[in-house]
Each structure stands twice: as C-alpha cells, then as structure tokens.
Enzyme design. Sequence first.
Site, mmCIF file in Angstrom:
data_model
loop_
_atom_site.group_PDB
_atom_site.id
_atom_site.type_symbol
_atom_site.label_atom_id
_atom_site.label_comp_id
_atom_site.label_asym_id
_atom_site.label_seq_id
_atom_site.Cartn_x
_atom_site.Cartn_y
_atom_site.Cartn_z
ATOM 1 N N LYS A 188 1.029 -1.779 -0.159
ATOM 2 C CA LYS A 188 -0.077 -0.033 0.223
ATOM 3 C C LYS A 188 0.940 1.054 0.095
ATOM 4 O O LYS A 188 1.367 1.855 1.410
ATOM 5 C CB LYS A 188 -0.985 0.074 1.273
ATOM 6 C CG LYS A 188 -1.150 1.194 2.026
ATOM 7 C CD LYS A 188 -2.472 1.672 1.320
ATOM 8 C CE LYS A 188 -3.469 3.217 1.328
ATOM 9 N NZ LYS A 188 -1.911 4.539 0.900
ATOM 10 N N SER A 242 3.930 7.326 9.991
ATOM 11 C CA SER A 242 3.776 8.273 11.762
ATOM 12 C C SER A 242 3.361 7.911 12.438
ATOM 13 O O SER A 242 3.525 6.679 12.660
ATOM 14 C CB SER A 242 3.012 9.537 10.854
ATOM 15 O OG SER A 242 1.056 8.851 11.389
ATOM 16 N N GLY A 246 0.784 3.803 13.040
ATOM 17 C CA GLY A 246 1.981 2.941 14.222
ATOM 18 C C GLY A 246 1.220 2.582 14.781
ATOM 19 O O GLY A 246 0.711 1.129 14.704
ATOM 20 N N GLU A 264 8.411 1.560 11.634
ATOM 21 C CA GLU A 264 9.872 2.935 11.522
ATOM 22 C C GLU A 264 8.740 3.785 11.673
ATOM 23 O O GLU A 264 8.296 4.284 10.683
ATOM 24 C CB GLU A 264 10.255 2.507 10.804
ATOM 25 C CG GLU A 264 11.881 2.817 10.758
ATOM 26 C CD GLU A 264 12.231 4.243 10.264
ATOM 27 O OE1 GLU A 264 11.352 5.222 10.447
ATOM 28 O OE2 GLU A 264 12.251 4.246 8.710
ATOM 29 N N CYS A 299 13.769 10.397 7.601
ATOM 30 C CA CYS A 299 13.702 10.141 9.126
ATOM 31 C C CYS A 299 14.730 9.956 9.306
ATOM 32 O O CYS A 299 14.680 10.455 11.277
ATOM 33 C CB CYS A 299 12.218 8.474 9.090
ATOM 34 S SG CYS A 299 12.666 7.691 8.551
ATOM 35 N N GLU A 398 8.031 15.528 16.285
ATOM 36 C CA GLU A 398 9.212 15.402 14.552
ATOM 37 C C GLU A 398 8.443 16.462 13.775
ATOM 38 O O GLU A 398 7.145 16.732 13.171
ATOM 39 C CB GLU A 398 8.752 13.849 14.301
ATOM 40 C CG GLU A 398 9.621 13.981 12.774
ATOM 41 C CD GLU A 398 9.318 12.742 12.072
ATOM 42 O OE1 GLU A 398 8.454 11.636 12.253
ATOM 43 O OE2 GLU A 398 10.185 11.809 11.922
#
Length: 494
Positions: A188, A242, A246, A264, A299, A398
């Site tokens: 996806k 993000s 997650g 991750e 990241c 972040e």
Amino acid sequence: MDQQQIDTFRAQPVSAFSHLIDGKHVPASDGGTMDIISPINGQVLTTTAKGTTADMEAAIASARAAFEDGRWAGQPPAARKKVLLKWADLIEANALELAVLGVRDNGTEIGMAIKAEPGSAAGTIRYYAEALDKIYGEIAPTSSDILGMIHKEPVGVVGAIIPWNFPMMIGAWKLGPALAMGNSVVLKPSETASLSLMRMCELALEAGLPSGVLNAVTGEGKVVGEAMGLSMDVDVIVFTGSGGTGRRLMEYAARSNMKRVYLELGGKSPNIVFADAPNLDEAAQVAAGGIFRNSGQVCVAGSRLLVEASIHDDFVAAVAKAAAQMRVGDPLSMETHIGAVNSEVQLKANLRFVKTATSEGGKIALGGTQILQETGGYYMEPTIVTGVTRDATLTQKEVFGPVLGVTPFETEAKAIALANATVYGLAGAAWTSNLGRAHRMIRGVRTGVMHINTYGGADGTVPLGGVGQSGNGSDKSLHAIEKYVSLKTAWIKL
Ligand code: ADP
C-alpha cells in the site's frame, strides 16, 4: 544523467495508474480515482485508483492464493534468486525514468532521488536475492536420541505500508526480504507518492514474479490501509510512517488476528557537536545537509542540533552559512540542493511548527517562510531556530520538514540527557576528537543508529530501526529477514 535526459522524461505525460492485483491492472471496484498533485507546480499530474475495502480484500485473497499453492514459496531458491536479480537489473535499466517520475510525484531533488530511489532500491533487491540461498536452518544441540531441527519458514502474506519521502527505497527495504524469503505481499503506497513504486512493482512482473505474489493497492490510508490492518488473512504488517498510524496498526492487529506488526516511526534525532570536533567546518556542512536535504523529509534527519555552549554562536553561524548556500527550487534541475515539500498539507504543518517555535521563545536564525509561490508548488527555506528548550515543541515533536532546532549544552552528561529527552530513538550523531567520549556517546544516546564525526550515509549492510516510539524491528541487512520468517521446531525421536 544529464539535464536534457531529465527534461525529456519530465515532458512525458503520465498515464493513469490502477491497482495491481493478481498480475493484472485493475480499477477501483467503484471506479473511483484520486488526483495526484505534483508538488513542483501544484498541478494535477495524473490519477490513481482510489481503492476500496473490497479492492484490498481482493488483493489479500490473491496474495493468499499465491502463497498457499506455492507458486513462489515452492520454487527452488535459485529460481527465486534469478527473478529478483532480473528485477534489480530492470530497475537499474529504467533508473532515470523511475527517478523523474518519483520526483514529479513527491518533490525530492533529483540528485538525491536518483541515488536514494532506484539506485538504492535495485541494490536492496539484489542484496536479498543474493542472500536468499545462504540462509540455513539449524540443528539444536539435543541429547543423542533426539533430532531437534529449526526451520525458517516464510510467514505467509505480508502487508507493506509505505510513506512518501523515499517510496522506492523504503518499498525495497520491505519487498526485498519479504519476497526473498518466499512470502506473498500486498503493498500500500502513500497517497502522495505512489507512482514510481507502482511502476517498480510492474517491473517485478516483467522480471518473472508470478501473478498474485506481489499486489499493490493505491488509495487512502484510512480506507485501504485500515482494511489491510484489520484483515484476518494478513500475517505480518511492515510499516514506515507516522506514530499515529503505527499506533492504529497495533490496535487493528489486536482487534483482528494479532498479526505481527513492525513499525519504523521516524524520530527527533540529535546531532551533538562538541568543541573538540575534528573539523567544525565540515561538521557545519554535514549538519546542514543532514537536516535540509529532501526538505528535511527524512526519518533519520538530524533535526536537533545540540551544540557545546562555548562554540554555539560561531557554529550556528557556520551552519546557517552552509544552509543559505543550498539552492531551493525545481527538484528536476541538477543545480537544486533542496526540492519541494511533498504536499500543501505538509508545507502548512511545517510553517505552523515555526510559528509555535517562536511563540515558545525560539529565535529564527535563518529562513522560516514559504518561497517560490509563483511556481504554484510547495517550497520552504531551510529554517534554523535557536534557543529551543528541552520541553519545547521543536524538541519533542517530529516536524518532517526543513526546520532545525538548536539547543546549547555545557557538559557531556547534559548533552546525553538532552539527547535522550524525547520519546524517540532512531538516529543521532556526536562530533568529537576524543575516542573515549565518542564511545560514551555511542553507549549513552538511546537510539537505533549513532554516527561519529559524520551523519547519514550508511548502506544496506547495517540495520536501520528505532527504539522507544521510533518503532521496533529493523530494515536493511540480514537482520531484516527475521521479520519475514517464522521459526518452526521439528522434534524427532531417533
Ligand atoms: P505521513 O504523515 O508521513 O504521511 P502516515 O502514517 O500518515 O505518515 O502515512 C504513511 C502511510 O500510512 C501511507 O501509506 C498512508 O496511506 C498510510 N496510512 C495512513 N493512515 C492509515 C491507517 N489508518 N491505516 C493504515 N495505513 C494508514
């Protein structure tokens, strides 16, 4: 690569993309499509299928059928290796076309995209192709009347959810080991960067991957991603994106079949500069590159600069000088150092972060605003904010944009405490000539990757994964393979 070749690919119209299910191009079950906006100029580039739950279920059913009949998992390792090596060759043969398509979709500067996207993706697929017939089971040291064998089996159907910053590179980090170990995959891609990855999947079929082994469904995360997360027939989800998504994926797993979930989730990585760094000019250049390349949409970006107080002002001035020399602009120009921000939504979020940072007492040392509005695209100046405190938003959240927060420190212990003051732990760096201090920083900073006197640049031979809320499990290296196999014990009475 030369500018003329880039411009030739740039001028080509991009035809509409549909899903790839059971080896065929398939439209959405309700005919829905999504406009794909190029961040270079804000114009519609093409459309993709806007997937439905039914589309995701069809893709999962196709992957399941392919796994169960052994059309891929049952092939001899040498045969699987041949297909994957051919795929890597095809990615390389089409590298510039793929890179330009990806840049038109996501805005990364072409100089970085050509290496990080098709270049890295081909290397990753090749790495796992070469590894797949060198991975053995084990025989356990049991008593002599027993044979204890440990088999490594493919898990089954792997769901891979990919973000927009490096779709081909991150896609290959998941697809390479998943397919090498004999799994079937449903992919996806991100809504805002799917085209090059979809094209890369088509090349897998051209390379001879059997139908149904790799399926790809485009559409909204909250529709098709959720359907994948809640499926009873997906055995493992591998995800980069993000923290919010997650968290949802873990919840979906708990609510459905308790599938394995590997995440991750990005970071807030500290780049720590001591006054005894071997070369402060180089450190300043690398610090600027480490946060501003790809508009900070990396990241592992070194988004927090922690500087020893005695050199703070001079060092910030040197980073600002290096950053000011980085040209922001057309990502398809070879002269450009920093391309476009991926989307209007992301640009606005970046600008909100800058506003919050100043309202919390931060001072803008460079940038801070949107530029090149006349292009219709989404561009932002490299931005440096000083006076960022331990609890400030710019320390804790972040941004995923070209925004660097700077915080001074007095002692090594304070540097480590500041470095570890977030929920994240993905990457970090320390600059020092003191060997003992370098090792203390490696041990002291809670992170998945620690650099000394450099930033970024690690290749596929070493793992990349986070600790804390940066996630679990690793991409890259032979360690990544663990995510894509199950251990089975065979216990045989002799
Ligand atoms: P980012 O903010 O970096 O775009 P996201 O986590 O939103 O990060 O997106 C990363 C990937 O996760 C994309 O492919 C996106 O479509 C997908 N995604 C977003 N929301 C969900 C969801 N609820 N379930 C599953 N996947 C999702």
